[in-house]
Design an enzyme around this catalytic site. Structure first.
Site, PDB file in Angstrom:
ATOM      1  N   GLN A  43       0.839  -1.196   0.000  1.00 42.83           N
ATOM      2  CA  GLN A  43       0.000   0.000   0.000  1.00 42.83           C
ATOM      3  C   GLN A  43       0.876   1.248   0.000  1.00 42.83           C
ATOM      4  O   GLN A  43       2.081   1.175   0.276  1.00 42.83           O
ATOM      5  CB  GLN A  43      -0.899   0.002   1.240  1.00 42.83           C
ATOM      6  CG  GLN A  43      -0.140  -0.142   2.545  1.00 42.83           C
ATOM      7  CD  GLN A  43      -0.908  -0.866   3.650  1.00 42.83           C
ATOM      8  OE1 GLN A  43      -2.120  -1.017   3.572  1.00 42.83           O
ATOM      9  NE2 GLN A  43      -0.209  -1.304   4.668  1.00 42.83           N
ATOM     10  N   ASP A  98       0.256   0.918  13.508  1.00 45.45           N
ATOM     11  CA  ASP A  98       0.567   2.205  14.160  1.00 45.45           C
ATOM     12  C   ASP A  98       1.142   1.989  15.557  1.00 45.45           C
ATOM     13  O   ASP A  98       1.576   2.947  16.202  1.00 45.45           O
ATOM     14  CB  ASP A  98      -0.674   3.107  14.210  1.00 45.45           C
ATOM     15  CG  ASP A  98      -1.866   2.436  14.871  1.00 45.45           C
ATOM     16  OD1 ASP A  98      -1.788   2.165  16.084  1.00 45.45           O
ATOM     17  OD2 ASP A  98      -2.871   2.181  14.190  1.00 45.45           O
ATOM     18  N   GLU A 118       2.062  -7.833  11.670  1.00 44.78           N
ATOM     19  CA  GLU A 118       1.675  -6.753  10.751  1.00 44.78           C
ATOM     20  C   GLU A 118       2.229  -7.100   9.371  1.00 44.78           C
ATOM     21  O   GLU A 118       3.411  -7.418   9.257  1.00 44.78           O
ATOM     22  CB  GLU A 118       2.229  -5.422  11.290  1.00 44.78           C
ATOM     23  CG  GLU A 118       2.318  -4.288  10.310  1.00 44.78           C
ATOM     24  CD  GLU A 118       0.978  -3.818   9.750  1.00 44.78           C
ATOM     25  OE1 GLU A 118       0.087  -3.440  10.521  1.00 44.78           O
ATOM     26  OE2 GLU A 118       0.842  -3.821   8.506  1.00 44.78           O
ATOM     27  N   ASP A 149       1.693 -11.930   6.794  1.00 46.42           N
ATOM     28  CA  ASP A 149       0.243 -11.871   6.658  1.00 46.42           C
ATOM     29  C   ASP A 149      -0.397 -12.564   7.877  1.00 46.42           C
ATOM     30  O   ASP A 149      -0.096 -13.728   8.161  1.00 46.42           O
ATOM     31  CB  ASP A 149      -0.140 -12.598   5.357  1.00 46.42           C
ATOM     32  CG  ASP A 149      -1.619 -12.430   5.032  1.00 46.42           C
ATOM     33  OD1 ASP A 149      -2.418 -12.175   5.948  1.00 46.42           O
ATOM     34  OD2 ASP A 149      -1.946 -12.551   3.842  1.00 46.42           O
ATOM     35  N   GLY A 150      -1.273 -11.844   8.565  1.00 49.93           N
ATOM     36  CA  GLY A 150      -1.923 -12.381   9.761  1.00 49.93           C
ATOM     37  C   GLY A 150      -2.726 -13.638   9.483  1.00 49.93           C
ATOM     38  O   GLY A 150      -2.878 -14.504  10.359  1.00 49.93           O
ATOM     39  N   ASP A 167      -6.713  -5.758  14.791  1.00 53.58           N
ATOM     40  CA  ASP A 167      -6.693  -4.304  14.577  1.00 53.58           C
ATOM     41  C   ASP A 167      -6.412  -4.057  13.098  1.00 53.58           C
ATOM     42  O   ASP A 167      -5.307  -3.707  12.699  1.00 53.58           O
ATOM     43  CB  ASP A 167      -5.601  -3.681  15.456  1.00 53.58           C
ATOM     44  CG  ASP A 167      -5.531  -2.185  15.299  1.00 53.58           C
ATOM     45  OD1 ASP A 167      -6.428  -1.601  14.664  1.00 53.58           O
ATOM     46  OD2 ASP A 167      -4.568  -1.584  15.793  1.00 53.58           O
ATOM     47  N   SER A 168      -7.433  -4.290  12.293  1.00 49.96           N
ATOM     48  CA  SER A 168      -7.231  -4.279  10.843  1.00 49.96           C
ATOM     49  C   SER A 168      -7.645  -2.944  10.236  1.00 49.96           C
ATOM     50  O   SER A 168      -8.374  -2.170  10.842  1.00 49.96           O
ATOM     51  CB  SER A 168      -8.087  -5.376  10.211  1.00 49.96           C
ATOM     52  OG  SER A 168      -9.439  -5.020  10.332  1.00 49.96           O
ATOM     53  N   ASP A 170      -9.692  -1.189   6.821  1.00 44.13           N
ATOM     54  CA  ASP A 170     -11.009  -1.495   6.249  1.00 44.13           C
ATOM     55  C   ASP A 170     -10.964  -2.798   5.437  1.00 44.13           C
ATOM     56  O   ASP A 170      -9.903  -3.172   4.933  1.00 44.13           O
ATOM     57  CB  ASP A 170     -11.461  -0.355   5.317  1.00 44.13           C
ATOM     58  CG  ASP A 170     -11.651   0.953   6.074  1.00 44.13           C
ATOM     59  OD1 ASP A 170     -11.785   0.910   7.311  1.00 44.13           O
ATOM     60  OD2 ASP A 170     -11.672   2.009   5.425  1.00 44.13           O
ATOM     61  N   PRO A 174      -5.371  -5.932   1.533  1.00 38.39           N
ATOM     62  CA  PRO A 174      -4.811  -7.035   2.329  1.00 38.39           C
ATOM     63  C   PRO A 174      -5.645  -7.386   3.564  1.00 38.39           C
ATOM     64  O   PRO A 174      -5.513  -8.463   4.126  1.00 38.39           O
ATOM     65  CB  PRO A 174      -3.440  -6.505   2.746  1.00 38.39           C
ATOM     66  CG  PRO A 174      -3.475  -5.029   2.569  1.00 38.39           C
ATOM     67  CD  PRO A 174      -4.469  -4.755   1.483  1.00 38.39           C
TER      68      PRO A 174
HETATM   69  N1  SAM Z   1      -7.118   1.682  13.608  1.00 39.15           N
HETATM   70  C1  SAM Z   1      -7.160   1.586  12.208  1.00 39.15           C
HETATM   71  C2  SAM Z   1      -8.536   1.570  11.594  1.00 39.15           C
HETATM   72  O1  SAM Z   1      -9.488   1.038  12.182  1.00 39.15           O
HETATM   73  O2  SAM Z   1      -8.656   2.093  10.490  1.00 39.15           O
HETATM   74  C3  SAM Z   1      -6.347   0.489  11.653  1.00 39.15           C
HETATM   75  C4  SAM Z   1      -5.030   0.356  12.329  1.00 39.15           C
HETATM   76  S1  SAM Z   1      -3.734  -0.414  11.578  1.00 39.15           S
HETATM   77  C5  SAM Z   1      -2.924   0.883  10.793  1.00 39.15           C
HETATM   78  C6  SAM Z   1      -4.271  -1.521  10.380  1.00 39.15           C
HETATM   79  C7  SAM Z   1      -3.091  -2.334   9.864  1.00 39.15           C
HETATM   80  O3  SAM Z   1      -3.534  -3.601   9.402  1.00 39.15           O
HETATM   81  C8  SAM Z   1      -2.323  -1.692   8.691  1.00 39.15           C
HETATM   82  O4  SAM Z   1      -1.078  -1.275   9.131  1.00 39.15           O
HETATM   83  C9  SAM Z   1      -2.227  -2.830   7.651  1.00 39.15           C
HETATM   84  O5  SAM Z   1      -0.964  -2.900   7.025  1.00 39.15           O
HETATM   85  C10 SAM Z   1      -2.516  -4.061   8.513  1.00 39.15           C
HETATM   86  N2  SAM Z   1      -3.007  -5.223   7.772  1.00 39.15           N
HETATM   87  C11 SAM Z   1      -3.901  -5.243   6.757  1.00 39.15           C
HETATM   88  N3  SAM Z   1      -4.084  -6.489   6.322  1.00 39.15           N
HETATM   89  C12 SAM Z   1      -3.294  -7.297   7.089  1.00 39.15           C
HETATM   90  C13 SAM Z   1      -3.055  -8.706   7.120  1.00 39.15           C
HETATM   91  N4  SAM Z   1      -3.671  -9.528   6.265  1.00 39.15           N
HETATM   92  N5  SAM Z   1      -2.192  -9.178   8.044  1.00 39.15           N
HETATM   93  C14 SAM Z   1      -1.569  -8.348   8.921  1.00 39.15           C
HETATM   94  N6  SAM Z   1      -1.754  -7.010   8.931  1.00 39.15           N
HETATM   95  C15 SAM Z   1      -2.608  -6.494   8.023  1.00 39.15           C
END
Ligand code: SAM
Length: 286
Positions: A43, A98, A118, A149-150, A167-168, A170, A174
């Protein structure tokens, strides 16, 4: 620095970020400056300084968290499940780049290990350096950063964690698979016999179908399921939902002691009242 991005515009000499929440709703923020802007394999990652929300993490043009209210979301997604568990020792955070959720989890002295999985290392690097209000420049030795990847990570775990926090971002790109029944079933296996899961389940006003689907999935997999809410002005609609599942412990905030956690939003009264839902949400989740 690349300002040639579709979500940035210069208007009358001022820089604006416009988040395209959907084609009928756009939200614009006037920016002071761009502090970090790089493309990762997953991203586009940006940290900007805005007039009204302070510094913000922006992924693919979508605001994720801000200095103004990041603590509300992070305190709520973390302290509620941790306090509902009588003796949590090992916590898994999926996403959470974050570092705000890990920072809050680390405030509990009984927790021995916090695994943060993450997908995108660049988000962590940018937030630690440019978003200290949210990340706290996290450097607690109990936090292990795992960059993968989680979804793949939880597939190989069994009976390992007391609390899992999803804590994903939208449910697009990913993070899309982080909202599926298959994924929650893998998390259920990764949890110990008395484990607790929590996930952010989007806006109860704008994303009712996601909230309903998340609640149904969790209810199918866990004997106890519940939803709570918080107001996070950064997120469209303001009110945000979190869905909890528990294998053994009833979701009962009233019976819990709340220690002093040095929080800005969360306290004992918020803990008890966050489970009181507006009638519209109760109807949706019936
Ligand atoms: N608090 C925020 C919200 O609700 O919009 C989201 C916080 S955090 C920045 C979300 C994180 O999830 C991102 O850094 C993204 O890279 C991560 N993410 C997305 N898909 C993922 C996956 N499949 N495995 C692990 N992390 C993932």
């Amino acid at each position: 620095m690349n300002t040639n991005l579709e979500w940035l515009q210069e208007i009358d000499g001022s820089l604006w970020l416009t988040e395209n929440d959907r084609n009928t709703l756009k939200i614009s923020y006037k920016l002071k400056e761009i502090l970090f802007s790089e493309q990762s394999p997953y991203q586009h990652v940006m940290i900007v300084d805005s007039y009204d929300f302070g510094r913000m993490l922006v992924l693919d043009g979508v605001v994720q968290t801000t200095s103004l209210d990041g603590h509300i979301y992070n305190e709520m997604i973390t302290h509620v499940p941790i306090l509902l568990h009588p003796h949590p020792k090992k916590v898994l955070i999926i996403g959470g780049g974050d570092c705000g959720a890990a920072r809050e989890a680390a405030k509990h002295p009984g927790i021995e290990q916090i695994d943060m999985v993450e997908i995108d290392e660049l988000v962590v690097k940018a937030c630690k350096q440019y978003l200290p209000d949210v990340s706290g420049n996290l450097s607690d030795p109990r936090v292990q950063f795992i960059f993968e990847d989680g979804i793949e990570f939880v597939k190989n775990r069994q009976d390992e964690y007391d609390v899992v926090i999803i804590d994903s971002s939208d449910p697009v790109g990913p993070a899309e698979a982080l909202f599926t029944l298959d994924f929650y079933a893998s998390v259920e296996k990764a949890l110990k016999k008395d484990g607790i899961i929590v996930c952010q389940s989007q806006s109860p006003l704008f994303h009712q179908e996601i909230l309903k689907q998340t609640f149904d999935h969790i209810q199918n997999l866990f004997p106890y399921a519940g939803v709570y809410k918080a107001v996070v002005p950064t997120y469209p609609g303001g009110m945000w939902s979190f869905t909890l599942g528990s294998k053994v412990y009833p979701i009962d905030a009233n019976s819990k002691q709340v220690p002093n956690l040095d929080t800005k939003y969360f306290n004992a009264e918020i803990f008890q009242s966050c489970f009181l839902l507006p009638q519209q949400m109760k109807n949706l989740l019936k």
